[in-house]
Write a protein that holds these residues in place. Sequence first.
Motif, short mmCIF file in Angstrom:
data_model
loop_
_atom_site.label_atom_id
_atom_site.label_comp_id
_atom_site.label_asym_id
_atom_site.label_seq_id
_atom_site.Cartn_x
_atom_site.Cartn_y
_atom_site.Cartn_z
N PRO A 28 -42.94 59.15 104.35
CA PRO A 28 -41.64 59.69 104.54
C PRO A 28 -41.93 61.10 105.27
CG PRO A 28 -42.00 60.00 102.36
CD PRO A 28 -43.17 59.18 102.82
N LEU A 29 -41.00 61.61 106.22
CA LEU A 29 -41.06 62.84 106.95
C LEU A 29 -39.78 63.32 107.03
CD1 LEU A 29 -42.85 65.16 108.02
CD2 LEU A 29 -42.65 63.92 110.36
N ALA A 30 -39.16 64.42 106.66
CA ALA A 30 -37.93 64.83 106.67
C ALA A 30 -37.86 65.14 108.18
CB ALA A 30 -37.48 66.23 106.00
N VAL A 31 -36.51 65.31 108.80
CA VAL A 31 -36.31 65.27 110.29
C VAL A 31 -35.01 66.04 110.26
CG1 VAL A 31 -37.58 63.55 111.50
CG2 VAL A 31 -35.19 63.13 110.60
N ASP A 32 -34.53 66.66 111.36
CA ASP A 32 -33.57 67.91 111.44
C ASP A 32 -32.44 67.24 112.31
OD1 ASP A 32 -34.37 68.23 113.78
OD2 ASP A 32 -35.10 70.28 113.29
N GLY A 33 -32.74 66.09 112.90
CA GLY A 33 -31.55 65.81 113.82
C GLY A 33 -31.52 66.24 115.12
N VAL A 34 -32.32 67.48 115.34
CA VAL A 34 -32.37 68.13 116.69
C VAL A 34 -33.71 68.07 117.33
CG1 VAL A 34 -32.22 70.36 117.60
CG2 VAL A 34 -30.70 69.61 115.77
#
Length: 240
Positions: A28-34
Amino acid sequence: MKTAEIHVEVAPELALFVPHARRVGVHPLAVDGVSTLGHVIESLGVPLTEVGALVVDGREVPAAHIPADGERVSVRPVGRPQPVPGAPLRFLLDVHLGTLARRLRLLGVDTAYESTDIGDPALAARSAAEKRVMLSRDRGLLRRRELWAGAYVYSTSPDDQLRDVLARFAPALRPWTRCTACNGVLRAAAKEEVAEQLKGGTRKSYDVFARCEECGRAYWKGAHHRQLEEIVARALAEFA
């Protein structure tokens, strides 16, 4: 609020670029939507020069894709041989790859080389201006957007470096046609033309010479020629 998360799998060929815990399997890897997917993958440590395809939920997407929560991303390596469209295939090497530069020139491959550290911005600018593939072990340099094209040099061994570049890009090989000192084109030369560069023993023992059209350096089959012939023979046997 739940943080958006994607699931990333990096191909084994690219595993050396990412932290050890992410080298095998899906993580898993967090993303910021930008941020773009290209930026996200580079933040893991993988230069985009080494990425052949970004596949999201089974479909290939560009590096400009904005990843969404739940997507599964596969990061695949470049295919080999790797085409470089838009210009004749030629290279630019940074200050740490002098031996590789000389060997590529020995094989007749158009290879520019900076023998001093002129800095990443200047190298990237030259790559763009001359449309040369930048070869380097500097990941930061390979992330510069102004590069014409680039490739990471995986090994520290000159033999392995040469083999890797030839396998990856399949350049045309024309041994003994370029100056190993400056990359200029060699032409046949009479002994009289290069006499000022010859010592007594060389002048007496050799009659066949070549001279660089750019720097004027003279070449002949001297004491180290057998070693150079072996490098050429290996390259031709495997890649010609």
